[in-house]
Design a protein around this motif. Structure first.
Motif, mmCIF file in Angstrom:
data_model
loop_
_atom_site.group_PDB
_atom_site.id
_atom_site.type_symbol
_atom_site.label_atom_id
_atom_site.label_comp_id
_atom_site.label_asym_id
_atom_site.label_seq_id
_atom_site.Cartn_x
_atom_site.Cartn_y
_atom_site.Cartn_z
ATOM 1 N N ALA A 130 0.834 -1.189 0.000
ATOM 2 C CA ALA A 130 0.000 0.000 0.000
ATOM 3 C C ALA A 130 0.871 1.243 0.000
ATOM 4 O O ALA A 130 1.872 1.316 0.701
ATOM 5 N N SER B 114 -5.707 7.030 -1.846
ATOM 6 C CA SER B 114 -4.674 6.557 -2.774
ATOM 7 C C SER B 114 -4.982 5.175 -3.324
ATOM 8 O O SER B 114 -4.592 4.856 -4.446
ATOM 9 N N GLU B 115 -5.693 4.348 -2.548
ATOM 10 C CA GLU B 115 -5.964 2.983 -2.993
ATOM 11 C C GLU B 115 -7.064 2.372 -2.146
ATOM 12 O O GLU B 115 -7.204 2.694 -0.966
ATOM 13 N N LYS C 242 -8.088 -1.594 -1.357
ATOM 14 C CA LYS C 242 -7.686 -2.988 -1.577
ATOM 15 C C LYS C 242 -8.713 -3.935 -0.987
ATOM 16 O O LYS C 242 -8.823 -4.049 0.230
ATOM 17 N N LYS D 135 -11.384 9.680 -6.952
ATOM 18 C CA LYS D 135 -9.943 9.778 -7.220
ATOM 19 C C LYS D 135 -9.412 11.203 -7.012
ATOM 20 O O LYS D 135 -8.241 11.384 -6.744
#
Length: 168
Positions: free
Chosen positions: A59, A104-105, A107, A119
């Protein structure tokens, strides 16, 4: 001897490929405990200049100034759904801090779950979204799944969970 080692190796690979199905039954009780300890209550305040990411090395670590967030909810129950249904749920995330929130992400814990998320930077006082899409094709009965949201907050990742009761 080589045949035995080959059979063992293939068995291990086979178990790895179906781990998503096994996760359904084996991890249900452990995920409940982890969900409670990893869940983010609203609001979460942060003081550090950068958000350290613990746990998953893959990450990204944010270099952005940290902020705080409030979630509309961190868990959702789809209730009863038919096997093979593809469902989704939107989690609303509000930036309650003074700096832009940057996700940022996201998962997911399993390949059966796909994320979409805001985003662009979420300005203070504004809202963003994290949508989790779930494909129930490989499951039966009660399931509990999660996705970790990595953002510029002190207590990253933020864990979002959902449950469903898959009917034949």
């Amino acid at each position: 001897m080589k045949k035995t080692l080959s059979i063992i190796a293939l068995s291990i690979i086979g178990f790895g490929l179906v781990s998503c199905k096994k996760e359904n039954k084996e991890a249900q009780s452990t995920e409940t405990a982890t969900t409670d300890s990893a869940a983010v209550a609203a609001p979460v305040t942060t003081d550090s200049a950068a958000a350290p990411v613990t746990g998953e090395a893959a990450a990204p670590v944010s270099n952005e100034p940290s902020t705080s967030v409030a979630l509309s909810e961190n868990s959702f129950d789809f209730g009863k759904i038919k096997k093979g249904d593809k469902v989704e749920h939107v989690y609303e995330i509000t930036n309650t801090g003074k700096n832009p929130l940057i996700i940022s992400e996201v998962k997911p814990g399993c390949g059966c779950t796909a994320p979409d998320f805001t985003k662009e930077p979420i300005m203070p006082g504004k809202k963003g979204k994290v949508t989790l899409h779930f494909d129930s094709s490989s499951f039966d009965g009660n399931v509990q799944k999660y996705a970790d949201v990595f953002a510029n907050v002190e207590k990253a990742p933020i864990r979002l969970t959902f449950t469903a009761n898959i009917q034949p």
